[in-house]
Structures are given as structure tokens and as C-alpha cells.
Motif scaffolding. Structure first.
Motif, mmCIF file in Angstrom:
data_model
loop_
_atom_site.group_PDB
_atom_site.id
_atom_site.type_symbol
_atom_site.label_atom_id
_atom_site.label_comp_id
_atom_site.label_asym_id
_atom_site.label_seq_id
_atom_site.Cartn_x
_atom_site.Cartn_y
_atom_site.Cartn_z
ATOM 1 N N ARG A 148 -42.755 -43.785 34.515
ATOM 2 C CA ARG A 148 -42.286 -43.432 35.846
ATOM 3 C C ARG A 148 -40.945 -44.059 36.204
ATOM 4 N NH1 ARG A 148 -42.866 -45.499 40.973
ATOM 5 N NH2 ARG A 148 -44.130 -47.238 40.221
ATOM 6 N N ILE A 149 -40.771 -45.343 35.886
ATOM 7 C CA ILE A 149 -39.557 -46.048 36.315
ATOM 8 C C ILE A 149 -38.782 -46.656 35.149
ATOM 9 C CG2 ILE A 149 -40.436 -46.533 38.625
ATOM 10 C CD1 ILE A 149 -41.111 -49.366 37.667
ATOM 11 N N GLY A 150 -39.126 -46.295 33.925
ATOM 12 C CA GLY A 150 -38.388 -46.799 32.770
ATOM 13 C C GLY A 150 -36.964 -46.260 32.748
ATOM 14 N N ARG A 151 -36.140 -46.846 31.904
ATOM 15 C CA ARG A 151 -34.777 -46.345 31.765
ATOM 16 C C ARG A 151 -34.813 -44.871 31.379
ATOM 17 N NH1 ARG A 151 -34.466 -51.068 28.817
ATOM 18 N NH2 ARG A 151 -34.356 -49.876 26.891
ATOM 19 N N PRO A 152 -33.919 -44.058 31.933
ATOM 20 C CA PRO A 152 -33.966 -42.615 31.658
ATOM 21 C C PRO A 152 -33.950 -42.274 30.175
ATOM 22 C CG PRO A 152 -32.507 -43.058 33.494
ATOM 23 C CD PRO A 152 -32.903 -44.392 32.953
ATOM 24 N N ALA A 153 -33.143 -42.983 29.385
ATOM 25 C CA ALA A 153 -33.094 -42.697 27.945
ATOM 26 C C ALA A 153 -34.449 -42.952 27.298
ATOM 27 C CB ALA A 153 -32.011 -43.543 27.278
ATOM 28 N N ALA A 154 -35.145 -43.999 27.735
ATOM 29 C CA ALA A 154 -36.467 -44.295 27.194
ATOM 30 C C ALA A 154 -37.487 -43.254 27.644
ATOM 31 C CB ALA A 154 -36.907 -45.692 27.627
ATOM 32 N N ARG A 155 -37.394 -42.831 28.887
ATOM 33 C CA ARG A 155 -38.313 -41.801 29.385
ATOM 34 C C ARG A 155 -38.128 -40.482 28.628
ATOM 35 N NH1 ARG A 155 -37.619 -41.268 35.667
ATOM 36 N NH2 ARG A 155 -39.222 -39.658 35.315
ATOM 37 N N LEU A 156 -36.876 -40.140 28.346
ATOM 38 C CA LEU A 156 -36.613 -38.908 27.610
ATOM 39 C C LEU A 156 -37.176 -39.005 26.191
ATOM 40 C CD1 LEU A 156 -35.340 -36.123 27.500
ATOM 41 C CD2 LEU A 156 -33.165 -37.212 26.893
ATOM 42 N N ARG A 157 -36.968 -40.144 25.541
ATOM 43 C CA ARG A 157 -37.519 -40.330 24.200
ATOM 44 C C ARG A 157 -39.039 -40.241 24.220
ATOM 45 N NH1 ARG A 157 -35.881 -40.075 18.810
ATOM 46 N NH2 ARG A 157 -37.652 -40.856 17.619
ATOM 47 N N ARG A 158 -39.651 -40.827 25.238
ATOM 48 C CA ARG A 158 -41.104 -40.760 25.381
ATOM 49 C C ARG A 158 -41.577 -39.317 25.457
ATOM 50 N NH1 ARG A 158 -43.813 -39.652 30.103
ATOM 51 N NH2 ARG A 158 -46.038 -40.230 30.144
ATOM 52 N N LEU A 159 -40.921 -38.521 26.299
ATOM 53 C CA LEU A 159 -41.298 -37.114 26.434
ATOM 54 C C LEU A 159 -41.191 -36.383 25.103
ATOM 55 C CD1 LEU A 159 -39.609 -36.136 29.822
ATOM 56 C CD2 LEU A 159 -42.050 -36.399 29.381
ATOM 57 N N ARG A 160 -40.120 -36.646 24.395
ATOM 58 C CA ARG A 160 -39.901 -35.955 23.127
ATOM 59 C C ARG A 160 -40.869 -36.420 22.051
ATOM 60 N NH1 ARG A 160 -33.224 -35.525 23.501
ATOM 61 N NH2 ARG A 160 -33.281 -33.740 24.944
ATOM 62 N N GLU A 161 -41.236 -37.686 22.054
ATOM 63 C CA GLU A 161 -42.251 -38.171 21.116
ATOM 64 C C GLU A 161 -43.580 -37.457 21.353
ATOM 65 O OE1 GLU A 161 -42.502 -40.451 18.602
ATOM 66 O OE2 GLU A 161 -40.351 -40.858 18.532
ATOM 67 N N ILE A 162 -43.973 -37.345 22.625
ATOM 68 C CA ILE A 162 -45.232 -36.676 22.951
ATOM 69 C C ILE A 162 -45.195 -35.216 22.521
ATOM 70 C CG2 ILE A 162 -46.709 -35.916 24.854
ATOM 71 C CD1 ILE A 162 -45.902 -38.498 26.341
ATOM 72 N N ALA A 163 -44.112 -34.525 22.880
ATOM 73 C CA ALA A 163 -44.010 -33.091 22.565
ATOM 74 C C ALA A 163 -44.022 -32.843 21.056
ATOM 75 C CB ALA A 163 -42.748 -32.520 23.191
ATOM 76 N N ARG A 164 -43.274 -33.652 20.308
ATOM 77 C CA ARG A 164 -43.222 -33.460 18.853
ATOM 78 C C ARG A 164 -44.569 -33.721 18.206
ATOM 79 N NH1 ARG A 164 -37.535 -36.805 18.280
ATOM 80 N NH2 ARG A 164 -36.144 -35.153 19.030
ATOM 81 N N TRP A 165 -45.280 -34.724 18.699
ATOM 82 C CA TRP A 165 -46.586 -35.045 18.136
ATOM 83 C C TRP A 165 -47.577 -33.911 18.397
ATOM 84 C CZ3 TRP A 165 -47.490 -38.715 14.707
ATOM 85 C CH2 TRP A 165 -48.801 -39.073 14.428
ATOM 86 N N LEU A 166 -47.598 -33.438 19.615
ATOM 87 C CA LEU A 166 -48.512 -32.340 19.944
ATOM 88 C C LEU A 166 -48.132 -31.060 19.207
ATOM 89 C CD1 LEU A 166 -48.903 -32.955 23.795
ATOM 90 C CD2 LEU A 166 -50.461 -33.642 21.960
ATOM 91 N N ASP A 167 -46.834 -30.779 19.138
ATOM 92 C CA ASP A 167 -46.389 -29.584 18.408
ATOM 93 C C ASP A 167 -46.818 -29.643 16.944
ATOM 94 O OD1 ASP A 167 -45.220 -28.592 20.675
ATOM 95 O OD2 ASP A 167 -43.158 -29.005 20.063
ATOM 96 N N ARG A 168 -46.707 -30.828 16.392
ATOM 97 C CA ARG A 168 -47.003 -30.985 14.961
ATOM 98 C C ARG A 168 -48.457 -30.673 14.646
ATOM 99 N NH1 ARG A 168 -45.916 -36.570 11.488
ATOM 100 N NH2 ARG A 168 -46.779 -35.840 9.508
ATOM 101 N N TYR A 169 -49.373 -31.080 15.550
ATOM 102 C CA TYR A 169 -50.793 -30.958 15.224
ATOM 103 C C TYR A 169 -51.535 -29.889 16.019
ATOM 104 C CZ TYR A 169 -50.002 -35.188 12.593
ATOM 105 O OH TYR A 169 -49.516 -36.103 11.686
ATOM 106 N N LEU A 170 -50.886 -29.321 17.044
ATOM 107 C CA LEU A 170 -51.591 -28.341 17.869
ATOM 108 C C LEU A 170 -50.912 -26.990 17.962
ATOM 109 C CD1 LEU A 170 -52.556 -30.542 20.964
ATOM 110 C CD2 LEU A 170 -53.898 -30.144 18.894
ATOM 111 N N ALA A 171 -49.598 -26.948 17.737
ATOM 112 C CA ALA A 171 -48.857 -25.725 18.043
ATOM 113 C C ALA A 171 -49.285 -24.546 17.176
ATOM 114 C CB ALA A 171 -47.353 -25.967 17.892
ATOM 115 N N THR A 172 -49.672 -24.801 15.947
ATOM 116 C CA THR A 172 -50.061 -23.693 15.068
ATOM 117 C C THR A 172 -51.431 -23.965 14.454
ATOM 118 O OG1 THR A 172 -48.910 -24.734 13.191
ATOM 119 C CG2 THR A 172 -47.699 -23.112 14.502
#
Length: 624
Positions: free
Chosen positions: A600-624
Motif C-alpha cells: 500500500r505505501i511502499g516505494r512506487p518502484a517496489a510496488r510495481l515490481r510486486r505487481l509484476r512478480e504476482i502477475a508473472r507467477w500466476l500467468d506461468r502456472y494458471l494462464a494456460t
């Protein structure tokens, strides 16, 4: 369609104040800096019916000197600068400077009242960053670092003068209200162990004296205010845990025992989870009434409290109210409404809200309510964000989103990370299960039952949501949890195989070591676990997700702030190590300099990396 970078454009309100007569409002708006290193906080006020931005971008707090003069505190290299702005021409003038970081709490006739975290001993003051001495426990606080020997103290700073301390040196101030010639404040008096309960003090500027109104150790005080020539505080008896809702207590300014005014069994303040939220002041006196924010069901609303103890709602819309200000019969609030980010709203006498600002544009996809039967056979509420209704059956991946807690709730509010996942084609689910706020003390209190209470209800909700969302594919189901939600995600990974990808952020995994490392260590053991690591380590181990690692199979992503003082980074490290030893696919992403509230209040660059880590992980194992 929401992109992962959209939060970089969003403003959230982190300060709100009304002039003494209620004629003028002022706010602070925080927005990520383009380079991702932090946030720029701008200052705004009402002028001729419109909200106008004032000069500067590093403001931290604000208060009104009078009906036509705004006072604001700005972070500067040498400490804190206080500046005034005059209505009409908006002229800016230096009021005073302080050689340390400070926060405005209000204004007395003799100057500005500020709070600042300061050392209490010469030895502590002499620490230069190469060492620190610890003599108290807990010895740190999330977002602040080591706190042993440090206290948030109150100061009075006259115009052009030097600040002097108002509060007792050992008092650690947690809440304050300034009105007329008086300051009412609550403060802990830490010893070797920080036990529960705050003292309440009154500073009388006319007499230049401080007197105690309530001794420490009897009440956990959340908010205070001066009202009707007396003192009002919202809190709970010190022996009760955080699941218990507050009472409103009155006190005479001459002292004496507190008297119960009202006990509405409402959760004070906003606990509806959103990565766009910024909870502020939840209680304000205005004439013969007090207005306050309370979390009810899956929303937070504004209520009134009168002198007879009657509590009545002022608002009733969907969303969440983060902060309230009241003066001269006027009530303003910062709120998340209509699936939008923060805006300022004015409450009308008929209860309707008028939107006053246009700080943010656009709105998110609205979720649909999912009613389900919980493990105890009672109806419960959840939500589903459905990005592509009407698509082929079982064609979309699904994510169960578990927010931090306990004693928080999920609801129909704008949450950027959730919206971004929906934009990627995920059906996103969230629900209020036992342990959540907004449904009374009994529902929120899961002390001694972690891993039992709530977990079965989560599975009931998932089953119901899959039926309600026929486009959701049950074979591509993942779970993302933060804090207590991370605990539930890890617990689920060791007790079911329905989740094909797991994300644990800032999670509790070892309840034994949690008691020695958390900034809430004593409360965690006493109220959440209701057992002690030094007398019942086996019982705590039974409640630890780490105990069940041999049964975990799902690929697991671990996210953790390196400076997390609530759930120490060792909690994530232990899970990562155990998964690797047991041959389970695991990845850890550590965020240096970030604490428990990275999401919620982390540095914006860290928050963006967090979002991308989550999305890539889910995409890798759930998208197909």
C-alpha cells in the motif's frame, strides 16, 4: 482496462482539515514520483468554491491557524519547515523551523502543536547509525525501525520561536486533539515490556500545566477529542484483544473515572482493504455531536454520536471512508466511492454526498456480490470481479485474494492490484470470513483458532463463487495472500491441493518465532494465539503453516519486505527454505527498505515490481 502502472497516476488523500468555522477545507494529496523512488505530497485548499493547489511538493501535515490562515509542515533537509498561507492571495510565509521531523497536531493561541519521535536519553541521542542499544521489548515498530528509548512527544512551537516539549518525556503519544486552549492526548508509558493500555493527559495552555486524566494500563485508547467541556475517548479495556470493538467513554477535565457513553459494537475507523486507501482521523467533535467513521459489513460509513449516547448513521453508500473533518456544522470526508480512487465529499443534511474534488479520473470494474453458506451454516458475503462475463464455461483462470488482517474486511472498493489482475483476464474473488471486521466482535474474534476459523469458510466461498461464475476454470485456481491473508494462503497450501499457484506476501509461517520477532509479539501471543511460546511451543507449532510443509505441492511465490517488523523477513525465509528442501517449486522476491505495508505505501518502484512478480507467477502456472 487497468494497467499495472496506472497507480503511478493516482492521487490519494493523506490529510484533511476544516477551518475553525468550517468555511474552508484543505487537503494533502500524495502521488508517486515518476522515478519511482517515493511520493510527492501536494497541498490544496478551497478558494471561491474550487480546490486550488498551493506551491510545494513535500508537505507532511496541516492545520488551520484561523478561518483565513492555513499552516502546513514541510519536510526539509534540516528538519521541518512550518509555513502559513493567507486566504485571498495565497501568500506563503515562514512560521517556524524545527531541526527534526515533526507532524502538526493542531494550533493553540501560543503556537503550533506538533508531535515528533525523539530520544529519551543522552545515550540514545548520541547514536550515530553505527549501533543502537535495546532495553525494551518490543524493540521496533513497522515503518519506524528500532524504537527502544524513542518516544513520540508533543511540542509547542511559537511563531519564529523554539519548540518546547509538552508531554512527559517517557510518554509515547498515540492520539491527540487540540481545541481552544487545550490539548487532550493519549500516550503509552513503556517499561521494559510494552504492556497494553494508555494514559490520557490534558494540557491547559491558559495555566501552562499538564495533568493526567486516566492512568496507564486500564484502557487501549484509539482516538480522543475535546467535546462539550469534557474529554471523550474511543477505546476498549486493556485486557480485551483487538477483535473487540471500542466503547465511547466520557471524562471530566477535572479527572475522575471514565463513564460509558455508548457501546455500538462498531469497528472504529476504516478497515476496508485497498491499496489506494490512506486511513486518517476517524473521530471529530462538532458542536453537540461527534462524527466518526465505522466499518460496517463490507463498507465504512460516517456516524454521529450525541450527548445522550445515541449513535446514528450519516452515510450508507458503497465504498470506504478514510478520514473525516467536521466544523461549523459542515462535514467533509475523503472516500473511495463508485469504484474510484480518493475524492473529497461533503455530507448534506439529508445524508447525500456531494463530490467536491476531481483529483482522479476514471473508475474500475465493479464486482458482483456472492452470497454463500459458511462452515457454521450461516450466510456470508463475498465478491467476484468478472472481466469477461458470458465467455465460454470454465475458460478463465481464477485468483482468490486474501487481504491482511485479522480485524479488517474486503468490500466493493477500488483496489488497483485486483483491477490489474482482472484486466489480465483473471476472475478475482474475495470474501469476509470469520476474523473479518464489520460484523461485530464475536465474528472478528478468532483468537486461539487460527487455521481453523476462516479456512473452511474460504473453501466454502470458493466453491460458491465457481458456481456463480461459470466462466471460471476450477482447474486453474490460484491464491494470493498478504499478512494474515498470507498465513491463510500458506495454511491452505499445506491442507488442500485445489490451488495450483500460491503467493504469500509478508506472511506468518512460524507462530513460535513470531512471538520473539514481531512488533506486536506480546499481543500476538496473548490475543491471537492465546498461548505462549515459552510454555506451549507445541501448541503454537500446530498453528504454524510451516509444520505442514511436507504436504505442500503448489508452486509458491514469497514476497517480503526486508524491513518488515510486523512479520519479520525470517517468516518468509523459513517458508522458502522449507519448500526448497522438500522439492517444491518456489521463488522469493525480497524488497530492501520496505516494511509490512509494501502493498500500500511502499516505494512506487517496489510496488510495481510486486505487481509484476504476482502477475508473472500466476500467468506461468494458471494462464494456460
Amino acid at each position: 482496462m487497468t494497467r499495472d502502472t496506472d497507480f503511478m497516476k493516482q492521487r490519494r488523500i493523506c490529510g484533511l482539515a476544516l477551518s475553525p468555522g468550517g468555511e474552508r477545507g484543505a487537503l494533502l494529496a500524495q502521488q508517486p514520483k515518476k522515478d519511482g523512488t517515493g511520493y510527492a505530497t501536494t497541498l490544496w485548499w478551497e478558494a471561491a468554491g474550487r480546490w486550488k493547489q498551493l506551491e510545494g511538493a513535500d508537505w507532511g501535515s496541516l492545520a488551520w491557524l484561523d478561518e483565513n490562515t492555513l499552516l502546513a509542515a514541510c519536510a526539509e533537509d534540516a528538519g521541518t519547515g512550518l509555513y502559513t498561507f493567507a486566504a485571498g492571495n495565497g501568500a506563503k510565509a515562514l512560521y517556524a523551523t524545527l531541526p527534526y521531523a515533526a507532524r502538526l497536531e493542531g494550533v493553540l493561541p501560543g503556537g503550533a502543536v506538533l508531535s515528533a519521535v525523539r530520544p529519551t536519553t543522552e545515550e540514545k541521542a548520541a547514536e550515530d547509525g553505527n549501533w543502537t542499544v535495546l532495553e525494551e521489548f518490543p524493540f521496533w515498530r513497522d515503518g519506524e525501525g528500532f524504537t527502544s528509548g524513542m518516544r513520540r512527544q508533543l511540542f509547542l512551537c511559537p511563531k519564529g520561536g523554539t519548540a518546547r516539549r509538552l508531554s512527559p518525556e517517557n510518554a509515547d503519544v498515540c492520539a491527540a486533539d487540540v481545541s481552544g486552549n487545550q490539548v487532550l492526548y493519549a500516550a503509552a508509558l513503556p517499561g521494559v515490556l510494552r504492556q497494553g493500555g494508555q494514559a490520557v493527559y490534558l494540557y491547559d495552555a491558559a495555566k501552562d500545566e499538564t495533568r493526567p486524566l486516566l492512568p496507564a494500563g486500564t484502557w487501549q485508547v484509539q482516538q480522543v477529542c475535546l467535546w462539550r467541556n469534557g474529554a471523550l475517548f474511543a477505546g476498549r479495556p486493556a485486557a480485551e484483544g483487538p477483535a473487540h470493538n471500542c466503547r465511547f467513554m466520557q471524562m471530566d477535565l477535572a479527572g475522575g473515572a471514565p463513564r460509558l457513553l455508548a457501546a455500538p459494537n462498531l469497528g472504529l475507523g476504516n478497515t476496508v482493504q485497498s491499496d489506494c486507501a490512506f486511513p486518517g482521523r476517524a473521530l471529530a467533535a462538532d458542536g453537540d455531536r461527534v462524527v466518526f467513521i465505522a466499518t460496517v459489513g463490507d463498507t465504512s460509513q460516517i456516524y454521529t454520536l450525541d450527548a445522550g449516547g445515541k449513535v446514528a448513521p450519516l452515510t450508507g453508500g458503497k465504498g470506504a471512508v478514510d478520514a473525516v473533518a467536521a466544523a461549523g456544522g459542515r462535514v467533509l470526508c475523503s472516500a473511495l466511492r463508485d469504484m474510484r480512487c480518493h475524492e473529497i465529499y461533503q455530507l448534506q443534511p439529508n445524508g447525500k454526498e456531494t463530490r467536491l474534488t476531481r483529483l482522479n479520473g476514471g473508475s474500475g470494474l465493479a464486482p458482483e456480490r456472492v452470497t454463500f453458506t459458511g462452515a457454521a451454516g450461516k450466510p456470508l458475503q463475498g465478491w467476484a470481479l468478472r472481466p469477461a462475463k458470458g465467455t465460454a464455461a470454465q475458460s478463465l483462470p481464477v485468483v482468490l485474494w486474501l487481504p491482511d488482517g485479522p480485524k479488517t474486511c474486503a468490500g466493493p472498493v477500488y483496489h488497483h492490484a485486483v483491477q490489474a489482475l482482472a484486466a489480465r483476464g483473471y476472475v478475482v474473488l474475495w470474501a469476509n470470513v470469520p476474523g473479518s471486521d464489520g460484523h461485530g466482535t464475536a465474528f472478528a474474534d478468532i483468537g486461539g483458532a487460527w487455521g481453523v476459523a476462516g479456512y473452511a469458510d474460504v473453501l466454502c466461498f470458493v466453491n460458491a463463487a465457481l458456481v456463480a461464475c461459470p466462466e471460471a476454470d476450477p482447474t486453474r485456481l490460484g491464491v494470493v495472500g498478504t499478512g494474515y491473508g498470507g498465513y491463510l494462503a500458506a495454511w491452505a497450501a499445506g491442507h488442500t491441493d485445489v490451488f495450483k499457484a500460491v503467493v504469500c506476501e509478508g506472511a506468518i509461517t512460524n507462530c513460535v518465532s513470531m512471538q520473539a520477532t514481531s512488533d506486536d509479539a506480546l499481543g500476538f501471543a496473548r490475543h491471537q494465539m492465546r498461548m505462549d511460546a515459552y510454555h506451549d511451543a507445541a501448541g503454537l507449532w500446530q498453528r504454524s503453516p510451516l509444520k505442514y510443509v511436507a504436504d505442500m505441492r503448489a508452486p509458491t511465490l514469497i514476497l517480503h519486505g526486508q524491513e518488515d517488523r510486523r512479520c519479520h523477513i525470517s517468516q518468509g525465509q523459513m517458508l522458502f527454505t522449507a519448500l526448497k528442501v522438500h522439492g517444491v517449486t518456489a521463488r522469493a522476491c525480497v524488497f530492501p527498505g520496505e516494511g509490512h505495508s509494501l502493498w500500500r505505501i511502499g516505494r512506487p518502484a517496489a510496488r510495481l515490481r510486486r505487481l509484476r512478480e504476482i502477475a508473472r507467477w500466476l500467468d506461468r502456472y494458471l494462464a494456460t
